[in-house]
Design an enzyme around this catalytic site. Sequence first.
Site, PDB file in Angstrom:
ATOM      1  N   GLY A   1       7.659  69.349 -15.168  1.00 62.73           N
ATOM      2  CA  GLY A   1       6.965  70.468 -15.443  1.00 62.73           C
ATOM      3  C   GLY A   1       6.364  71.458 -16.455  1.00 62.73           C
TER       4      GLY A   1
ATOM      5  N   TYR B   1       5.268  70.217   3.605  1.00 60.74           N
ATOM      6  CA  TYR B   1       6.118  71.156   2.717  1.00 60.74           C
ATOM      7  C   TYR B   1       6.924  71.701   2.441  1.00 60.74           C
ATOM      8  CZ  TYR B   1       5.510  74.059  -1.031  1.00 60.74           C
ATOM      9  OH  TYR B   1       6.664  75.280  -1.892  1.00 60.74           O
TER      10      TYR B   1
END
Length: 411
Positions: free
Chosen positions: A17, A168
């Site tokens: 990322g 999450y």
Amino acid sequence: MLQNTGALAGRTLFVTGASRGIGRAIALKAARDGANVVVAAKTAEAHPKLPGTIYTAAREIEEAGGKALACVVDVRDEEQIRSAVEQAVAKFGGIDILVNNASAINLTGTLGTSMKKVDLMLAVNLRGTYLTSKLCIPHLLKSSNPHILNLSPPLNLNPIWFKNHTAYTMAKYGMSMCVLGMAEEFRGQISVNALWPKTAIQTAAMDMLGGEGIERQCRKADIMADAAYSVFSRPLAGPAHTTGHFLIDEDILREAGLGDMEVYAVEPGHPLMPDFFLDVETDVDTPSSKALPSSTKTSNPIEETFALIRTVLSQDLVQSIKGVYQFDLSGEHTGSWFVDLKQGAGLAGQGLPPSPPDVVMSMDSALFSRMFRGELKPTMAFMTGKLRIHGDMTLAIKLEKMMAAMSKSKL
């Protein structure tokens, strides 16, 4: 800010990322030491809303003094990770540091989260971190000072951090559990730690999630880059050695001798939003930008607030928000109120909304008044556990658009 010392010169970082945000900031900090950086991310072509690709990041790394290798990597794809690792070893001779930064986020409750999104978060956050670590570890074991750093939070089992976004939290805590296990498994061989920000960090994703003005409550990604640099500079052995710890950016930098954190603020002096998963013992207040005029301070401030809300409702506001809110208030002025920003020019009043709400916000009536006076943002109230949210978290954040409209109308 933390000065570069050359500690990472010639060392190779594999950063997932890394095309934007915190991953990019960590990569650029290392590049200024002359490090080699593998930019392992999905974005090969520019995204219409999110700036940066693996190639623009690689160019910035080389301009900063490092060497770069851009690799298209979706951390859900084992072969893509394996190929990137092999390319890194072939080009730079090994891997010294792995940064598991790639992550997926969706802040919705159990009934509002599709299994597609659940699978995405578990695949990227948990499985992707585990898999990337697994493929890099054989090479890390050959390094003289290897590190794995997961961008994940402390394992805080306070239910507040589960109830509004269980999926999450499970996925993000999966990254932290990798730290817990791998640190012990490779103790004395690889330093394995987690790093998490004390406050919200401004990134393109945060701007999209938080909406207009959210950046004022954030710090720059540089604080995470500096904290990561400090961790990587520590030796594998000796009193400064760190492994198996859940580190907070501000704490690490204070240990390194930095006292002034204002240098990292997007807007110095502005109150900051605490990040998820960190319990806050005291209120996080913002200065009151607008006090209610004395003529509106009545025995029922909730009614007066809704009278003011109705003055700013418009078709433009409906088009920008598109959500139905229900406010369940306790305390001195108990009752339910609603704001319908889904049809026409909007509607607001007492009682239940005419159509099912997209988000229900439960709080003390005094807190509600503070929020709509501009003294406390919904995001901050939620972070401190004083506001309970059921439903679409992004809509809760968008509520700040209506508050901004009220401020502009000289509430």
